[in-house]
Design a protein around this motif. Sequence first.
Motif, mmCIF file in Angstrom:
data_model
loop_
_atom_site.group_PDB
_atom_site.id
_atom_site.type_symbol
_atom_site.label_atom_id
_atom_site.label_comp_id
_atom_site.label_asym_id
_atom_site.label_seq_id
_atom_site.Cartn_x
_atom_site.Cartn_y
_atom_site.Cartn_z
ATOM 1 N N UNK A 40 0.816 -1.226 0.000
ATOM 2 C CA UNK A 40 0.000 0.000 0.000
ATOM 3 C C UNK A 40 0.842 1.265 0.000
ATOM 4 N N UNK A 41 0.232 2.281 -0.583
ATOM 5 C CA UNK A 41 0.853 3.606 -0.620
ATOM 6 C C UNK A 41 -0.133 4.610 -0.057
ATOM 7 N N UNK A 42 0.423 5.657 0.542
ATOM 8 C CA UNK A 42 -0.413 6.734 1.053
ATOM 9 C C UNK A 42 -0.156 7.955 0.176
ATOM 10 N N UNK A 43 -1.206 8.514 -0.407
ATOM 11 C CA UNK A 43 -1.023 9.709 -1.241
ATOM 12 C C UNK A 43 -1.511 10.922 -0.465
ATOM 13 N N UNK A 44 -0.632 11.934 -0.354
ATOM 14 C CA UNK A 44 -1.037 13.182 0.313
ATOM 15 C C UNK A 44 -1.226 14.246 -0.756
ATOM 16 N N UNK A 45 -2.420 14.815 -0.802
ATOM 17 C CA UNK A 45 -2.714 15.837 -1.814
ATOM 18 C C UNK A 45 -2.356 17.219 -1.288
ATOM 19 N N UNK A 46 -2.308 18.182 -2.209
ATOM 20 C CA UNK A 46 -1.945 19.563 -1.847
ATOM 21 C C UNK A 46 -2.809 20.132 -0.737
ATOM 22 N N UNK A 47 -4.081 19.750 -0.718
ATOM 23 C CA UNK A 47 -4.995 20.290 0.304
ATOM 24 C C UNK A 47 -4.865 19.547 1.641
ATOM 25 N N UNK A 48 -3.880 18.640 1.723
ATOM 26 C CA UNK A 48 -3.636 17.942 2.990
ATOM 27 C C UNK A 48 -4.396 16.637 3.114
ATOM 28 N N UNK A 49 -5.366 16.418 2.233
ATOM 29 C CA UNK A 49 -6.124 15.156 2.309
ATOM 30 C C UNK A 49 -5.234 13.978 1.944
ATOM 31 N N UNK A 50 -5.564 12.821 2.485
ATOM 32 C CA UNK A 50 -4.763 11.628 2.208
ATOM 33 C C UNK A 50 -5.636 10.503 1.665
ATOM 34 N N UNK A 51 -5.020 9.653 0.838
ATOM 35 C CA UNK A 51 -5.752 8.502 0.305
ATOM 36 C C UNK A 51 -4.837 7.283 0.348
ATOM 37 N N UNK A 52 -5.398 6.150 0.744
ATOM 38 C CA UNK A 52 -4.608 4.913 0.768
ATOM 39 C C UNK A 52 -4.873 4.127 -0.514
ATOM 40 N N UNK A 53 -3.795 3.731 -1.181
ATOM 41 C CA UNK A 53 -3.923 2.936 -2.411
ATOM 42 C C UNK A 53 -3.385 1.537 -2.123
ATOM 43 N N UNK A 54 -4.209 0.559 -2.368
ATOM 44 C CA UNK A 54 -3.772 -0.827 -2.125
ATOM 45 C C UNK A 54 -3.432 -1.470 -3.467
ATOM 46 N N UNK A 55 -2.313 -2.184 -3.518
ATOM 47 C CA UNK A 55 -1.969 -2.831 -4.791
ATOM 48 C C UNK A 55 -1.184 -4.116 -4.547
ATOM 49 N N UNK A 56 -1.055 -4.907 -5.622
ATOM 50 C CA UNK A 56 -0.315 -6.161 -5.499
ATOM 51 C C UNK A 56 1.179 -5.930 -5.678
#
Length: 461
Positions: free
Chosen positions: A118-134
Amino acid sequence: MRLSILGAGPGGYVAAIRAAQSGIHVTLIEKDEVGGTCLNKGCIPTKSIIASLELFKKIKLSELYGIDVPNGSKPNLTKILNRKNKIVQTQIKGLYNIFKSYRIDIKKGKGFISSPQSLLVTYNNGEQEKIVSDKIIIATGSRPFQIQNLPYDGRIIISSDDALNLPEIPDDIAILGAGAIGCEFACIFRLLGSKVTLLEMLSRPLSNEDIEITDILQREFKKIGIRLITGVKVEKTIVEDNSVIIHIDNGDIISSKKLLIATGRAFNSENIGLENIGIIRSQSGKIPVNEKFETNIKGIYAVGDVIGNMMLAHVAAREGITAVDNILGNNSTIDYNSVPLVIFTYPEIASVGLKEFQAQERGIKIRTGHFQFRALARSHTIGEIDGLVKIVSDADSDKLLGVHIIGPHASDIIHEAALAIRKGLKTKDIIETIHAHPTFSEAIIEATEDIYGMAIHAIKK
Ligand code: NAI
């Protein structure tokens, strides 16, 4: 299968497209603009500027070409840079269209590997999203190397990134490092009209290239007025209001409006979570990978500048494709011996394979052939006759080992040599292949024939 790719430069975005073509669901994470250094701060911007300056060079020679041009032509930096920006924007737009057509999921934010899946993406506005992958591919690239005690200020001490967006043409510029970046920018600034001093610590510029090629480059630098000082180190620099005073260890003191540092690149491997999951990083910051481009952590791959094999866009792209191939279960590797190098100096340089000095170091018995562009009719038609093609072949097996070119369209004609070397072809294979007339490629066949004293357009030796 789900694949996340960190970085959308030529390593990352090419891998993304190839993976999507192969039915993988791809998430591509980029904190800046897609296209990476190559498209935004490297290959494409510099080649756009160089194209403007080539036209300017031709205009100055218009009389010779039989074209009457009113006096007073000069480069307009703002317009040159606007054109460059437009070209880059068009390419960026094109990439987004391709990504969309393949349903590649673009995340414009800063990625951090939070676990092997998994990766955590932090956007310019401070929001974060978790991306799950193989699987994950790291393709975070490189940046201009920062010399200790000489920090970039973007105004007087500049990097190649800054050099692409200067507000005006500097009266003079000193460039530290005569590698590919230093030499290309030396030509750019000289043709813009700046007084250029190029400082190199080794005994010659582009020290990886064949010596005959760099001898000609040095002669051509002299002709266009680039002052090259080799075998020197900078001892001290004093930045003043609008200039920099550079003390060199040969006793020279140079005062310059700008100092461009072009002494190599640093690896973008910090703050992306490597330590988090135990990915090894070398002392210099490279990410070591195996032949399949897999890091020490299974399922996590790395490609491009950040692995430091050959820091070239076309190599990064091939590494990206190869990593995807391996993710798909194929057993794919890269032949680095047949990678062509192209440097957009005046004249252009292109090379592939073994140099004469490398053959000597390795004790390989070779033959060489040469052909001067001034003996080529096609060169005369465009008024660019400086330079040569040099062939290196194996004296015993006749195999083509290296081709080195300095001259017009070098970057376009090198690829038959890359193919020949990759396929282990012999000099006779080049000679027996009819090359169209009148073309620059004829210089390759003539140089190959010269190995046997049989070049047609050269006087008897
Ligand atoms: P480079 O490693 O190719 O050249 C750096 C030069 O700086 C070397 O000649 C080195 O001896 C010299 N140097 C280092 N420290 C110095 C010091 N303190 N004082 C004086 N000289 C010093 O690095 P460059 O030119 O920055 O390019 C980085 C990468 O980008 C390279 O891998 C290059 O191949 C690639 N690149 C390729 C291009 C192309 O293929 N056309 C164009 C631009 C970059």
